[in-house]
Design an enzyme around this catalytic site. Structure first.
Site, PDB file in Angstrom:
ATOM      1  N   HIS A  56      32.576  40.883  46.142  1.00 57.90           N
ATOM      2  CA  HIS A  56      33.474  40.222  47.108  1.00 57.90           C
ATOM      3  C   HIS A  56      33.213  40.741  48.526  1.00 57.90           C
ATOM      4  CE1 HIS A  56      36.057  37.858  44.522  1.00 57.90           C
ATOM      5  NE2 HIS A  56      36.434  38.887  43.788  1.00 57.90           N
ATOM      6  N   HIS A 101      32.270  44.459  40.953  1.00 55.78           N
ATOM      7  CA  HIS A 101      33.002  43.215  41.170  1.00 55.78           C
ATOM      8  C   HIS A 101      33.559  43.149  42.610  1.00 55.78           C
ATOM      9  CE1 HIS A 101      35.560  39.814  39.675  1.00 55.78           C
ATOM     10  NE2 HIS A 101      36.307  40.212  40.693  1.00 55.78           N
ATOM     11  N   GLU A 102      34.314  44.169  42.963  1.00 59.78           N
ATOM     12  CA  GLU A 102      34.908  44.161  44.311  1.00 59.78           C
ATOM     13  C   GLU A 102      33.817  44.319  45.366  1.00 59.78           C
ATOM     14  OE1 GLU A 102      37.776  43.119  44.278  1.00 59.78           O
ATOM     15  OE2 GLU A 102      38.364  43.605  42.222  1.00 59.78           O
ATOM     16  N   GLU A 153      34.652  34.266  43.935  1.00 55.95           N
ATOM     17  CA  GLU A 153      34.587  34.849  42.597  1.00 55.95           C
ATOM     18  C   GLU A 153      33.160  34.790  42.036  1.00 55.95           C
ATOM     19  OE1 GLU A 153      37.323  36.317  41.782  1.00 55.95           O
ATOM     20  OE2 GLU A 153      36.895  36.908  39.716  1.00 55.95           O
TER      21      GLU A 153
END
Lengths: 507, 507
Positions: B273, B269-270, B299
């Site tokens: 980003h 997830h990170e 997101e």
């Protein structure tokens, strides 16, 4: 104190806190760059440091600062302040006068030049190419001389530089001090060289895992009383300590796989710096007095822990067993006495940062004498290698095979840090002098160390030195702690005693 | 472009760079506080953050900024600028107008209040004490409403808030979008609940060493094409990504010893980003366009990597063997199919941040509807728990046993972040829509993943999305990439297909 004074003092303190906020941020940006910031971010990061540094400087020489200092330094006003506040105002005034005396375009010129010079120095050091670096160094020396004119020449030009790192230190004092050191240590070194009882350090060259080194280092720092809730240990190429704020004093070390002692002594050294900053009286937090009082006194605390404690026999009587447990294979055949002697082996070496406790001071004296020649006696920068090599031959009996291992070895000059080197040796002298008082007032000193009870020592140092921060000058401090001014004989006594015993000399 | 425009534009860009320098320093100060700054330094550290934040804000609303924007936003001038420069000026003008519209004392009041509220929220959440927190939340809502008046009411008050996180997003659009999502996903969820084919995740509760988790996480990040020369991975309580500058985009994760999947999916997830920020066109570096274009698009990139790729069958066909090698004991009896199904188990849970891909959107819709009621329909803050619980019962079939597990679970409202939640679900919708185009343009998509060849996917996303940074608005971007406006059916299709297969539903 009048109401107006209260207001002005309040405004002054707020401005100081604001400036300190910038310094904390700049300190973290630097710490981060040295401990693990990603490579590709450094270019923009450097810009960011530049923006914040310029802004902090702008505040330091702002009209607001000027007006506040003008008011607060009026004799009546100054008299009405508390000791600490007065000291703070006086220190600020000194910095302000220094900062604003140099025209902005000169400062700009200097910062561009020294940034360039540091890059070229790295290259020149790598290639042992002094002639390639000389033009930059010459410009730096010339510009520094101009700065001295703006700042104001003290007794001599070089005095102006010395005073910036060690307030009130002068050529006159240092000449005497270093002469005494030379007179006593050069013959001592000759005797050591002639001694057949050389410590055996052959066991040093083995593989020591970084992981175990780190564990032992953390253990030693804990034993010293380093507060991990107000600091942290990281790794960097060159070890350093940095006080971001009184509750955040970080240290770094560097692990060498083939030398277990390097990281231990650098942890003790940086730990000593950190204990100083962690134990400044909380009432000084946020003021300009919440820092070490001088480079020399700061260095005395790192060296006291690194050398006077960390390289002492009682220290290893207590901790060598622990070290062996971390490296059971490597150290199984090495007795504590052999280890103690090995970490105190004296060697006439070329490189300052690798030098032992004794020869270190000669490395410094060489630099001191050369800097004095540059600023007070018109020595041509081109002549530096020649002078450097001659002095190494004279004091240490060796001549660098090239300038990379000689005159180009240190970063300081490329950044214009002339007058700084003396602090290292002053640190040794202050430390030895403080040690004598410490032993007198704490007769259990050696026993405490031998028992691993280091906290009373930290407490004593906090009480006598750390807590005052910059509220006492170095000379006030050393007088208050030891009852006399700086006296180099203590260092000489300490070294003579230590090496007489280790090398079994007959003096 | 006239000479004057060139000068003014240059001055504007320099001012922007200066502001960005402050933001880089503030970003690092925050990162450091969350990844390991010593506890005792945090009080002064917070002051330092405050000083720098205030200074950055001061620059953003400075006379200099006002005058530059006044000049640069003249129609003739604006027309003469390049697309990127014009966009930058327009964005700045929007921020400037927002920032300077609220009186300074209101901003001060708000920042004091929200700092307090966040402290009280933690306590209230811990004690499930909504009445204790309600007065602060009521004040925040009231003040936020005042702010909306200063900022200017768009179609509705809540529209003003939405637009701050997702430019041009409106209640009108979102109502339609979320209605569609509800209509399709609530029945899907009911079928899933009724299905007897529940994935078995009983093997999850075992001990997984952090060390091995870290090794696997680093491996996965490398596979994604995360550039470790322009970033680093650390640990923090809550995972986050932070772009300090284009060459320094850091991520954190959090290791749970009894759940190996948490850190894996948070790294993906990170990492998503971070890929976005690491791959913005270098020509935008130092400008206001060197950032993600909106919370929702940002997101979408984290969720595309976490869910659409990281929770896909081909991904685990390729990487499950590696995971097993890191945990041979724990996973020896777990087949890849069981693992794949387990990480896709749907559960009607109370807590948003623990929710699966499907129910997550219902958690968001609940918050969206409540926020709209607060700002557009005069819902009394006191009524929040009641409304919250009713909606959880309605959409998810469960009622929180207390407010700590209900209305108090998220930090956002205590910081005044109303309008933010929608971005999370928008991210899911954008991601699913982008995925359809991606599959169309790259028919080898699944094969690439199954072979661990993720770089072409990163390249495609860089080319279509990352490199533009903020130079395209979210709606421009989604239209340019997919050929149509935001369409929630793609997400619903994606979820239906996925869960039909996993739960063996007969739709």
């Amino acid at each position: 104190m009048t109401l107006q004074t209260t207001d002005q003092l309040q405004a002054f303190k707020q401005l100081v806190r604001k400036i300190k906020s910038y310094h904390e941020a700049i300190g973290l940006l630097h710490w981060d760059m040295r401990t693990g910031a990603p490579r590709k971010g450094t270019e923009i990061r450097s810009e960011t440091v530049g923006v914040l540094t310029a802004e902090a400087f702008r505040l330091e020489v702002s009209n607001e600062m000027e007006q506040l200092l003008e008011y607060l330094t009026q004799p009546d006003v100054l008299k009405s302040l508390s000791d600490d506040d007065r000291r703070q105002v006086e220190n600020s005034k000194k910095d302000y006068d220094l900062n604003q005396s140099v025209p902005a375009e000169k400062i700009q010129e200097y910062s561009v030049l020294s940034a360039k010079a540091q890059t070229y120095w790295e290259e020149a050091k790598h290639n042992s190419d002094f002639p390639g670096f000389e033009p930059y160094l010459s410009q730096i020396v010339a510009l520094k001389k101009e700065f001295i004119d703006y700042w104001g020449v003290k007794d001599t030009r070089y005095d102006t530089l010395l005073d910036m790192y060690e307030p009130d230190m002068t050529v006159q004092k240092l000449d005497k001090v270093f002469d005494r050191v030379k007179t006593r240590l050069v013959p001592l070194l000759e005797k050591i060289q002639a001694s057949p009882n050389k410590p055996d350090n052959s066991f040093m060259k083995q593989l020591f895992s970084e992981d175990q080194q780190e564990k032992f280092g953390l253990f030693v720092l804990e034993q010293m009383g380093y507060d991990f809730d107000a600091g942290r240990l990281d790794e960097s190429v060159h070890p350093f300590a940095t006080g971001l704020n009184p509750g955040d004093v970080r240290i770094t070390t560097h692990y060498l796989q083939d030398d277990v002692t390097s990281a231990i002594f650098s942890s003790l050294h940086e730990g000593g710096h950190a204990l100083y900053e962690q134990n400044i009286d909380p009432k000084l937090a946020g003021t300009l007095l919440a820092q070490g009082t001088s480079m020399g006194i700061h260095e005395s605390q790192s060296r006291l822990w690194e050398n006077m404690i960390g390289r002492s026999r009682p220290f290893w009587e207590r901790y060598y067993g622990d070290l062996q447990k971390h490296f059971p294979e490597q150290l199984k055949d090495v007795e504590v006495e052999q280890f103690y002697r090995a970490v105190n082996r004296v060697e006439n070496s070329l490189i300052r940062i690798e030098a032992d406790e004794l020869t270190y001071n000669l490395h410094i004296i060489i630099r001191y004498e050369i800097e004095k020649m540059l600023f007070n006696e018109g020595l041509d920068v081109k002549k530096l290698p020649e002078v450097w090599n001659a002095k190494y031959q004279e004091y240490l009996g060796i001549t660098p095979p090239n300038d990379g291992l000689g005159v180009l070895q240190d970063v300081h000059w490329s950044g214009g840090d002339f007058g700084y080197f003396a602090s290292y040796s002053l640190g040794n002298m202050y430390a030895a002098q403080i040690l004598v008082t410490l032993r007198k007032e704490m007769p259990e000193f050696d026993t405490y160390i031998a028992k691993g009870n280091l906290l009373p020592i930290k407490e004593w140092l906090s009480d006598k030195i750390y807590r005052y921060g910059k509220s006492r000058t170095p000379s006030e401090l050393i007088l208050a702690v030891t009852g006399e001014d700086l006296n180099p004989d203590y260092l000489c006594d300490y070294l003579e005693n230590k090496y007489n015993e280790i090398y079994n000399l007959s003096l």
